[in-house]
Scaffold this active site. Sequence first.
Site, PDB file in Angstrom:
ATOM      1  N   ASN A 161       0.790  -1.235   0.000  1.00 48.60           N
ATOM      2  CA  ASN A 161       0.000   0.000   0.000  1.00 48.60           C
ATOM      3  C   ASN A 161       0.824   1.289   0.000  1.00 48.60           C
ATOM      4  OD1 ASN A 161       0.743  -0.360   2.665  1.00 48.60           O
ATOM      5  ND2 ASN A 161      -1.181   0.399   3.487  1.00 48.60           N
ATOM      6  N   LYS A 184      13.111  -6.892  -0.013  1.00 50.73           N
ATOM      7  CA  LYS A 184      12.107  -7.672  -0.731  1.00 50.73           C
ATOM      8  C   LYS A 184      10.795  -6.878  -0.730  1.00 50.73           C
ATOM      9  CE  LYS A 184       8.660 -10.896  -0.961  1.00 50.73           C
ATOM     10  NZ  LYS A 184       7.930 -10.064  -1.916  1.00 50.73           N
ATOM     11  N   GLU A 257       5.382  -4.159  11.912  1.00 50.46           N
ATOM     12  CA  GLU A 257       4.260  -3.206  11.870  1.00 50.46           C
ATOM     13  C   GLU A 257       3.139  -3.903  11.118  1.00 50.46           C
ATOM     14  OE1 GLU A 257       4.056  -0.615  13.588  1.00 50.46           O
ATOM     15  OE2 GLU A 257       6.125   0.003  13.984  1.00 50.46           O
ATOM     16  N   ARG A 290      -5.287   1.318   4.325  1.00 49.43           N
ATOM     17  CA  ARG A 290      -4.190   1.863   5.137  1.00 49.43           C
ATOM     18  C   ARG A 290      -4.283   1.204   6.510  1.00 49.43           C
ATOM     19  NH1 ARG A 290      -6.151   6.505   6.296  1.00 49.43           N
ATOM     20  NH2 ARG A 290      -4.293   7.250   7.327  1.00 49.43           N
ATOM     21  N   CYS A 291      -3.114   0.844   7.054  1.00 53.86           N
ATOM     22  CA  CYS A 291      -3.153   0.215   8.374  1.00 53.86           C
ATOM     23  C   CYS A 291      -3.813   1.132   9.383  1.00 53.86           C
ATOM     24  CB  CYS A 291      -1.736  -0.133   8.837  1.00 53.86           C
ATOM     25  SG  CYS A 291      -0.632   1.278   8.873  1.00 53.86           S
TER      26      CYS A 291
END
Length: 481
Positions: A161, A184, A257, A290-291
């Site tokens: 994202n 990665k 996260e 979005r987190c």
Amino acid sequence: MKLRQDNKIYPFLLNNEWKESESGKTIKILSPDDESIVGSVPSMTQEEVDTAARASKQAQLEWADTPIDERVALLHRWADELEKMEDEIGAIIQHEVGKDVSSAKGEVTRTAELIRYTAEQGLRVKGEYMTGDGFPGGGKNKKALVQKVPHGVVLAISPFNYPVNLSAAKIAPALVTGNTVLFKPATQGAISGIKMIEALVKAGLPQGVLNLVTGRGSVIGDFIVTHPSIDMISFTGGTETGKHIAKEASMIPIVLELGGKDPAIVLEDANLDKAANEIVSGAFSYSGQRCTAIKRVLVMEDVADDLVRKLKEKVEGLTVGFAADGANVVPMIDDKSANYVETLIDDAKDKGATVVTTGERKKNLLYPTLLDNVTEKMRVAWEEQFGPVLPVIRINNEFEAIDLERRNKYGLQASIFTNNMEDAFRIADKLETGTVQLNGKTSRGPDHFPFLGVKNSGQGVQGIGRSIDSMLRDKVVVINL
Ligand code: NAP
Ligand code: G3H
């Protein structure tokens, strides 16, 4: 909308050489907007990934020995190069992950700023000096020099994202502290990641200091995470993936996260216009992918009707369509994600939620949905939707809000809307989250603020200063006089 197609194969980076996989296998990246081809990336073999990890290890000692001012200068040049490529990289982010072009370009400039700040903060890393006389039997003749040293090779794994920003938020602190990097990127986002590293190579990246590998996480993930050359892992992505990686990584230091289920708690005395504005933009921008998106609203019954009316008005004012056309609500990253959101909506409807506003589904484009009278029995009350649906749960007092939040398995951020700071602080003190926002939507920035999730939302802390800390360890040299 302009349909773009690009059949180019974007290579991986090994020791500053751009290469294609000897396997000849590639992964085609299709735009979530219209399924046009963004390009292809190599599906690397295990041997190639192994070579890249070893190359990062081999370059590390010399990089750690490079004077800090040179490492800092590299980051500044990287930020400059990124800015020069703003239009090009912005267009690729927009195409590859379906973000509107101004947000996509904004991601590039935000990243340049983040890199510059990281460079400056890197100059401020300091060790410590201690004497032994603070402890019985120690004595002043024992003197400890506590140095801050890099872990070695940092494995940076990023999500789709924010393919540029969340990657650089790992790479920049790693490089400035003398770590080398194995990067990665998310497969959907890999081309944006490759272009960002092109800027780093142009800036003068020394050979081997960062190697970039491509391939599906499900195929090469476990191999890199457990590779003996890796000394630290910085991961951003879904909770299930993060937990899996943490298990595999075993004793390797790791920062995670992960997902969130951030609530907006709205009290009776809140400014409802402001709350509605913040909630709608917090919940629906980039279709909620979005987190830190607001993922549930807990509103006091007395003001719930008013708030829901205002939310409805604003949700219905959102533009829906392709990212390429600059819509607010855009196609989700893939069909699977859209299917998942739809099952959450259907479950809530079956269990009696009120559909305040919704719209049709066109493939992976879901019109925004606002659900009222959501109860604890509904999955959408608890599961991370990561999509354009917002559940409203009505509550009768602050204790219900606190109780619902303490049972939330996620703990990234929370917002409280009220004009009474005493109430705000009392509730904030009881919430198990990394951050509480008062009278504002949940969000990560400014990027030098510590950023963390507790419970299923993560482990360790990011944000420029804290990311630098996480990429260093103590090393003690004791002088015995
Ligand atoms: P994801 O599916 O977990 O993927 C994240 C990264 O992990 C990708 O690079 C993926 O590679 C890789 N991966 C997958 N399996 C792996 C394995 N076994 N070993 C090593 N790496 C592996 O997450 P996503 O769909 O990209 O992102 C959405 C999720 O990320 C949401 O839950 C969101 O809340 C969370 N997120 C959290 C934050 C935060 O800061 N808290 C920020 C952004 C996103 P492939 O792409 O090749 O599969
Ligand atoms: O998706 C997770 C990001 O860390 C959220 O960042 O709050 O700046 O959108 P943001």
